[in-house]
Scaffold this motif. Structure first.
Motif, PDB file in Angstrom:
ATOM      1  N   LEU A  42      24.876  13.939   0.231  1.00 53.42           N
ATOM      2  CA  LEU A  42      24.783  15.390   0.319  1.00 53.42           C
ATOM      3  C   LEU A  42      24.764  15.842   1.775  1.00 53.42           C
ATOM      4  N   ARG A  43      23.974  15.162   2.610  1.00 51.98           N
ATOM      5  CA  ARG A  43      23.917  15.538   4.024  1.00 51.98           C
ATOM      6  C   ARG A  43      25.280  15.386   4.681  1.00 51.98           C
ATOM      7  N   ASP A  44      25.953  14.300   4.393  1.00 50.09           N
ATOM      8  CA  ASP A  44      27.281  14.081   4.976  1.00 50.09           C
ATOM      9  C   ASP A  44      28.253  15.170   4.535  1.00 50.09           C
ATOM     10  N   GLY A  45      28.171  15.541   3.261  1.00 48.78           N
ATOM     11  CA  GLY A  45      29.057  16.584   2.752  1.00 48.78           C
ATOM     12  C   GLY A  45      28.808  17.922   3.416  1.00 48.78           C
ATOM     13  N   LYS A  69      22.625  27.094  15.069  1.00 48.14           N
ATOM     14  CA  LYS A  69      22.223  25.684  15.057  1.00 48.14           C
ATOM     15  C   LYS A  69      21.539  25.359  13.736  1.00 48.14           C
ATOM     16  N   VAL A  70      22.087  24.363  13.037  1.00 49.94           N
ATOM     17  CA  VAL A  70      21.625  24.035  11.686  1.00 49.94           C
ATOM     18  C   VAL A  70      21.040  22.623  11.637  1.00 49.94           C
ATOM     19  N   VAL A 117      18.485  27.518  11.650  1.00 54.61           N
ATOM     20  CA  VAL A 117      18.364  27.465  10.195  1.00 54.61           C
ATOM     21  C   VAL A 117      18.167  26.024   9.740  1.00 54.61           C
ATOM     22  N   ILE A 118      17.205  25.811   8.848  1.00 51.51           N
ATOM     23  CA  ILE A 118      17.010  24.503   8.220  1.00 51.51           C
ATOM     24  C   ILE A 118      17.459  24.613   6.767  1.00 51.51           C
ATOM     25  N   VAL A 119      18.383  23.753   6.370  1.00 50.39           N
ATOM     26  CA  VAL A 119      18.822  23.682   4.979  1.00 50.39           C
ATOM     27  C   VAL A 119      18.089  22.498   4.358  1.00 50.39           C
ATOM     28  N   ILE A 137      12.275  30.031  12.993  1.00 51.59           N
ATOM     29  CA  ILE A 137      13.210  29.188  12.246  1.00 51.59           C
ATOM     30  C   ILE A 137      13.354  29.709  10.821  1.00 51.59           C
ATOM     31  N   LYS A 138      14.589  29.850  10.369  1.00 54.10           N
ATOM     32  CA  LYS A 138      14.873  30.289   9.010  1.00 54.10           C
ATOM     33  C   LYS A 138      15.022  29.070   8.098  1.00 54.10           C
ATOM     34  N   VAL A 139      14.601  29.225   6.853  1.00 54.45           N
ATOM     35  CA  VAL A 139      14.656  28.114   5.900  1.00 54.45           C
ATOM     36  C   VAL A 139      15.480  28.502   4.673  1.00 54.45           C
TER      37      VAL A 139
END
Length: 211
Positions: A13-16, A3-4, A50-52, A76-78
């Motif tokens: 950028l988010r849409d891409g 889950k991202v 994961v949070i990008v 949570i991974k960053v």
């Protein structure tokens, strides 16, 4: 399923990223945010793996948010995804607990692979940033460094080389479980919390031979 969550104030950028990630069978985007306040509000109801996240955002920087997330949501991974190549941003992000640091010019497949790697508890650093480690000044050493066993130093060198647990196990002819035990002991002795922090510490203090 990984889950991202995407955090960036640039919609394009988010849409891409959303489009790229949605094409992968083992991951999905479960949320987005444009700033720190929105991110923290969303984390009260959803828990991504994961949070990008970008560094330069309104209200709070990605580095500040990484610190908050790592203290409050330890699982949570960053992954920092930014245009900034400056050493101070890179070091600050890693020291606050970021699990990965990539530049926005990275190929999409590298970003996707990084999400998978980080989700497994490993780390990813952009190749150009890894080279910068070699120019950092040596810090004062801690007594614990001298307590590293020969095997732990071998594992630490493998971490610096960017090898995964599976690759380390194959190279050193030991099991992945044994690798995890060694990594855990290394973290404790060096007083670090992530592979990235261990890599930076090892290079800064010349704990392993470098090319």
């Amino acid at each position: 399923m990984i889950k991202v969550m995407l955090v960036d104030d640039h919609t394009v950028l988010r849409d891409g990223l959303n489009t790229i990630i949605s094409q992968e069978q083992d991951m999905e985007v479960i949320g987005e945010a444009t700033n720190g306040r929105e991110l923290l509000r969303n984390l009260s109801t959803i828990k991504p793996d994961v949070i990008v996240m970008d560094i330069n955002m309104p209200e709070q920087s990605g580095i500040e948010l990484t610190s908050i997330i790592k203290k409050k949501y330890t699982k949570i991974k960053v992954l920092i995804l930014t245009m900034f190549k400056h050493d101070e941003y890179f070091l600050s992000a890693i020291k606050e607990g970021a699990d990965g640091y990539l530049l926005k010019d990275s190929p999409s497949e590298l970003v996707v692979d990084a999400i998978r790697t980080i989700a497994k508890g490993e780390s990813v650093i952009h190749p150009s940033m890894t080279k910068k480690l070699l120019s950092f000044h040596q810090k004062d050493r801690k007594p614990e460094e001298n307590q590293l066993t020969d095997r732990e130093r071998e594992v630490l060198l493998c971490l610096v080389e960017g090898l995964t647990n599976k690759e380390i196990a194959k190279k050193l002819y030991i099991s992945e479980t044994t690798v995890k035990i060694h990594v855990s002991k290394i973290f404790k002795k060096l007083e670090v919390k992530s592979r990235s922090q261990a890599i930076i510490y090892a290079v800064q203090n010349k704990l392993v031979p470098l090319p």
